[in-house]
Motif scaffolding. Sequence first.
Motif, PDB file in Angstrom:
ATOM      1  N   CYS A  90      43.068  63.993  73.043  1.00  0.00           N
ATOM      2  CA  CYS A  90      42.934  64.865  71.874  1.00  0.00           C
ATOM      3  C   CYS A  90      42.417  64.043  70.707  1.00  0.00           C
ATOM      4  O   CYS A  90      41.579  64.485  69.915  1.00  0.00           O
ATOM      5  CB  CYS A  90      44.275  65.481  71.490  1.00  0.00           C
ATOM      6  N   ALA A  91      42.938  62.795  70.628  1.00  0.00           N
ATOM      7  CA  ALA A  91      42.634  61.935  69.491  1.00  0.00           C
ATOM      8  C   ALA A  91      41.166  61.503  69.472  1.00  0.00           C
ATOM      9  O   ALA A  91      40.661  61.057  68.443  1.00  0.00           O
ATOM     10  CB  ALA A  91      43.539  60.709  69.507  1.00  0.00           C
ATOM     11  N   THR A  92      40.474  61.631  70.615  1.00  0.00           N
ATOM     12  CA  THR A  92      39.069  61.248  70.635  1.00  0.00           C
ATOM     13  C   THR A  92      38.286  62.054  69.600  1.00  0.00           C
ATOM     14  O   THR A  92      37.434  61.522  68.882  1.00  0.00           O
ATOM     15  CB  THR A  92      38.466  61.481  72.039  1.00  0.00           C
ATOM     16  N   CYS A  93      38.591  63.356  69.539  1.00  0.00           N
ATOM     17  CA  CYS A  93      37.891  64.227  68.580  1.00  0.00           C
ATOM     18  C   CYS A  93      38.702  64.441  67.304  1.00  0.00           C
ATOM     19  O   CYS A  93      38.138  64.755  66.257  1.00  0.00           O
ATOM     20  CB  CYS A  93      37.601  65.586  69.204  1.00  0.00           C
ATOM     21  N   HIS A  94      40.015  64.357  67.410  1.00  0.00           N
ATOM     22  CA  HIS A  94      40.869  64.728  66.287  1.00  0.00           C
ATOM     23  C   HIS A  94      41.593  63.524  65.687  1.00  0.00           C
ATOM     24  O   HIS A  94      42.653  63.678  65.090  1.00  0.00           O
ATOM     25  CB  HIS A  94      41.897  65.780  66.724  1.00  0.00           C
ATOM     26  N   GLY A  95      41.042  62.303  65.880  1.00  0.00           N
ATOM     27  CA  GLY A  95      41.736  61.112  65.411  1.00  0.00           C
ATOM     28  C   GLY A  95      41.045  60.398  64.267  1.00  0.00           C
ATOM     29  O   GLY A  95      41.532  59.389  63.770  1.00  0.00           O
ATOM     30  N   SER A  96      39.866  60.882  63.859  1.00  0.00           N
ATOM     31  CA  SER A  96      39.209  60.255  62.715  1.00  0.00           C
ATOM     32  C   SER A  96      38.433  61.312  61.935  1.00  0.00           C
ATOM     33  O   SER A  96      38.193  62.411  62.427  1.00  0.00           O
ATOM     34  CB  SER A  96      38.293  59.118  63.158  1.00  0.00           C
ATOM     35  N   ASP A  97      38.021  60.950  60.732  1.00  0.00           N
ATOM     36  CA  ASP A  97      37.357  61.900  59.838  1.00  0.00           C
ATOM     37  C   ASP A  97      35.916  62.174  60.263  1.00  0.00           C
ATOM     38  O   ASP A  97      35.286  61.336  60.905  1.00  0.00           O
ATOM     39  CB  ASP A  97      37.324  61.344  58.402  1.00  0.00           C
ATOM     40  N   LYS A 130      34.400  64.194  62.309  1.00  0.00           N
ATOM     41  CA  LYS A 130      33.953  64.554  63.659  1.00  0.00           C
ATOM     42  C   LYS A 130      33.670  66.053  63.712  1.00  0.00           C
ATOM     43  O   LYS A 130      34.260  66.846  62.988  1.00  0.00           O
ATOM     44  CB  LYS A 130      35.056  64.221  64.667  1.00  0.00           C
ATOM     45  N   ARG A 131      32.724  66.413  64.589  1.00  0.00           N
ATOM     46  CA  ARG A 131      32.477  67.839  64.757  1.00  0.00           C
ATOM     47  C   ARG A 131      31.986  68.145  66.159  1.00  0.00           C
ATOM     48  O   ARG A 131      31.494  67.260  66.874  1.00  0.00           O
ATOM     49  CB  ARG A 131      31.488  68.349  63.718  1.00  0.00           C
ATOM     50  N   ILE A 132      32.136  69.420  66.559  1.00  0.00           N
ATOM     51  CA  ILE A 132      31.512  69.931  67.768  1.00  0.00           C
ATOM     52  C   ILE A 132      30.437  70.880  67.296  1.00  0.00           C
ATOM     53  O   ILE A 132      30.737  71.833  66.582  1.00  0.00           O
ATOM     54  CB  ILE A 132      32.516  70.679  68.671  1.00  0.00           C
ATOM     55  N   ARG A 133      29.187  70.614  67.669  1.00  0.00           N
ATOM     56  CA  ARG A 133      28.051  71.355  67.096  1.00  0.00           C
ATOM     57  C   ARG A 133      28.232  71.383  65.575  1.00  0.00           C
ATOM     58  O   ARG A 133      28.310  70.333  64.963  1.00  0.00           O
ATOM     59  CB  ARG A 133      27.952  72.751  67.711  1.00  0.00           C
ATOM     60  N   LEU A 134      28.334  72.561  64.951  1.00  0.00           N
ATOM     61  CA  LEU A 134      28.436  72.584  63.486  1.00  0.00           C
ATOM     62  C   LEU A 134      29.870  72.707  63.000  1.00  0.00           C
ATOM     63  O   LEU A 134      30.118  72.787  61.806  1.00  0.00           O
ATOM     64  CB  LEU A 134      27.606  73.750  62.935  1.00  0.00           C
ATOM     65  N   GLN A 135      30.828  72.769  63.942  1.00  0.00           N
ATOM     66  CA  GLN A 135      32.208  72.985  63.517  1.00  0.00           C
ATOM     67  C   GLN A 135      32.891  71.672  63.183  1.00  0.00           C
ATOM     68  O   GLN A 135      33.020  70.798  64.044  1.00  0.00           O
ATOM     69  CB  GLN A 135      33.003  73.708  64.621  1.00  0.00           C
ATOM     70  N   ASP A 136      33.331  71.568  61.935  1.00  0.00           N
ATOM     71  CA  ASP A 136      34.077  70.375  61.552  1.00  0.00           C
ATOM     72  C   ASP A 136      35.415  70.375  62.265  1.00  0.00           C
ATOM     73  O   ASP A 136      36.069  71.404  62.368  1.00  0.00           O
ATOM     74  CB  ASP A 136      34.301  70.379  60.042  1.00  0.00           C
ATOM     75  N   LEU A 137      35.817  69.213  62.742  1.00  0.00           N
ATOM     76  CA  LEU A 137      37.095  69.115  63.437  1.00  0.00           C
ATOM     77  C   LEU A 137      38.105  68.442  62.520  1.00  0.00           C
ATOM     78  O   LEU A 137      37.792  67.446  61.875  1.00  0.00           O
ATOM     79  CB  LEU A 137      36.939  68.290  64.716  1.00  0.00           C
ATOM     80  N   PRO A 138      39.308  68.991  62.449  1.00  0.00           N
ATOM     81  CA  PRO A 138      40.325  68.362  61.606  1.00  0.00           C
ATOM     82  C   PRO A 138      40.778  67.029  62.203  1.00  0.00           C
ATOM     83  O   PRO A 138      40.872  66.888  63.417  1.00  0.00           O
ATOM     84  CB  PRO A 138      41.463  69.383  61.610  1.00  0.00           C
ATOM     85  N   ASN A 139      41.036  66.078  61.334  1.00  0.00           N
ATOM     86  CA  ASN A 139      41.621  64.810  61.765  1.00  0.00           C
ATOM     87  C   ASN A 139      43.138  64.985  61.772  1.00  0.00           C
ATOM     88  O   ASN A 139      43.795  64.865  60.740  1.00  0.00           O
ATOM     89  CB  ASN A 139      41.203  63.701  60.795  1.00  0.00           C
ATOM     90  N   LEU A 140      43.669  65.271  62.961  1.00  0.00           N
ATOM     91  CA  LEU A 140      45.080  65.668  63.038  1.00  0.00           C
ATOM     92  C   LEU A 140      46.046  64.504  62.851  1.00  0.00           C
ATOM     93  O   LEU A 140      47.254  64.694  62.834  1.00  0.00           O
ATOM     94  CB  LEU A 140      45.352  66.380  64.367  1.00  0.00           C
ATOM     95  N   LYS A 196      45.956  62.906  60.138  1.00  0.00           N
ATOM     96  CA  LYS A 196      46.201  62.976  58.686  1.00  0.00           C
ATOM     97  C   LYS A 196      47.054  64.189  58.383  1.00  0.00           C
ATOM     98  O   LYS A 196      46.779  65.279  58.868  1.00  0.00           O
ATOM     99  CB  LYS A 196      44.869  63.100  57.922  1.00  0.00           C
ATOM    100  N   LYS A 197      48.073  63.982  57.557  1.00  0.00           N
ATOM    101  CA  LYS A 197      49.031  65.054  57.270  1.00  0.00           C
ATOM    102  C   LYS A 197      48.339  66.332  56.772  1.00  0.00           C
ATOM    103  O   LYS A 197      48.577  67.424  57.286  1.00  0.00           O
ATOM    104  CB  LYS A 197      50.033  64.548  56.227  1.00  0.00           C
ATOM    105  N   ALA A 198      47.456  66.189  55.780  1.00  0.00           N
ATOM    106  CA  ALA A 198      46.847  67.377  55.163  1.00  0.00           C
ATOM    107  C   ALA A 198      46.037  68.179  56.183  1.00  0.00           C
ATOM    108  O   ALA A 198      46.130  69.404  56.237  1.00  0.00           O
ATOM    109  CB  ALA A 198      45.962  66.969  53.991  1.00  0.00           C
ATOM    110  N   ASP A 199      45.243  67.482  56.992  1.00  0.00           N
ATOM    111  CA  ASP A 199      44.441  68.163  58.010  1.00  0.00           C
ATOM    112  C   ASP A 199      45.328  68.823  59.054  1.00  0.00           C
ATOM    113  O   ASP A 199      45.071  69.944  59.487  1.00  0.00           O
ATOM    114  CB  ASP A 199      43.513  67.154  58.710  1.00  0.00           C
ATOM    115  N   ALA A 200      46.374  68.097  59.466  1.00  0.00           N
ATOM    116  CA  ALA A 200      47.277  68.622  60.489  1.00  0.00           C
ATOM    117  C   ALA A 200      47.949  69.893  59.985  1.00  0.00           C
ATOM    118  O   ALA A 200      48.106  70.871  60.718  1.00  0.00           O
ATOM    119  CB  ALA A 200      48.324  67.577  60.860  1.00  0.00           C
ATOM    120  N   GLN A 201      48.337  69.883  58.707  1.00  0.00           N
ATOM    121  CA  GLN A 201      48.993  71.051  58.127  1.00  0.00           C
ATOM    122  C   GLN A 201      48.039  72.226  58.057  1.00  0.00           C
ATOM    123  O   GLN A 201      48.364  73.345  58.432  1.00  0.00           O
ATOM    124  CB  GLN A 201      49.521  70.715  56.729  1.00  0.00           C
ATOM    125  N   LYS A 202      46.810  71.943  57.569  1.00  0.00           N
ATOM    126  CA  LYS A 202      45.846  73.038  57.402  1.00  0.00           C
ATOM    127  C   LYS A 202      45.489  73.649  58.761  1.00  0.00           C
ATOM    128  O   LYS A 202      45.361  74.868  58.894  1.00  0.00           O
ATOM    129  CB  LYS A 202      44.587  72.511  56.709  1.00  0.00           C
TER     130      LYS A 202
END
Lengths: 103, 280
Positions: free
Chosen positions: B189-196, B198-208, B210-216
């Motif tokens: 999971c962290a491969t895509c969601h472990g740093s700022d 990152k995206r799949i095509r045009l969708q920004d992926l949250p960096n989970l 980070k507290k703020a991203d994980a919450q949102k």
Amino acid sequence: MPDPMKIRANLVGDSTEVKVLMSHEMDTGLAKDSSGKIIPAWFIQTVTVLHNDKRVLYAQWGTAVSKNPFMSFRFKGGAKGDKVTITWVDNHNETRTDSAIVG
Amino acid sequence: MPRKLRSIPGAAAALALGALAVTLSLIPAPAAAEQSVEKAIEQYRQDLQGGNPAELWEARGEDIWNTPRGPKHVSFKSCDLGLGPGVVKGAYAELPRYFPDAGRVLDLESRLVWCMVNQQGFTHAEATKITFGKGAHKRSDLEALAAYVVAQSDGVKMNVSLADPHVRDMYAVGEKMFFYRAGTHDFACATCHGSDGKRIRLQDLPNLTKKADAQKAYTTWPAYRVSQGEVRTFQWRLHDCLRQQRFPDLIYGSDASIALTTYLAARANGAAYAGPGMKR
């Protein structure tokens, strides 16, 4: 029987703002299912809105309108407690009528 | 419905172009374009305020919740989501939790299934026949029920308690899974969601991480997915993430799915729940 609409009607200045969500597939007739067969067109054709007994909006829709459509509009006048009644009819002649009280 | 979808990115791009002309001299073009696309999408979401079709699912879910059903003719009013039988208000903000009657940690969806099986008398296969709906002829009761339940926690602060050792274990397993690389593509999971950034095509992926991203991220699921015309639950979110990692099918309501949910839900603690959301 189609699912009910979700209607909000509120006074904004001297107008009534109506927001309505309708539950409908709105199939365009262009998409195919997993077996490759065309999904026949199935969409809302007319929308009528009554303020109490007076018609304030009549719309003819086609397949370009999205699934589960959201429509928002205002009409002049209206008062708290008035009734807004919305009816849609689709190309299968299915219909749904719901109303809301202006708040 | 691919046809109508094109209009959304199209509109966003048109709006972005306008903003680009203004900011071009100040910021390098790609950054400006990215920012204005984000802004345009945010604007689109705001325009649709009060128009989230998830409300249609909420209404259907409320009906299902209150209707006696199954062989035992029992409604969900006897289903305890953790705050007492039939209590829905605020319940989602404290899930997953340990349920002594089930002897397991359960998330919302698995608890709903538990109630359908143990109180209403459905078989497990019947209860989970349609977990992810598709159109008017294949509607998922679970998605409707989830939409109704989570909406009653709107604005409630996420508060998943790790006091119970069972929940703590699940959290630890979930954390391990999040960082565990596996599968044909050696993905975690962290491969895509472990740093700022990152995206799949045009969708920004949250960096989970980070507290703020994980919450949102957590507080806006379940959500109405515009591109699918369906409300999708957190079980669906995880199922599709694991599919994209080329992992085996995530079993609905499995301990693995609940462990990951526990980890992500607890990481959102403190933020106000704001669902059901609306996603592209």
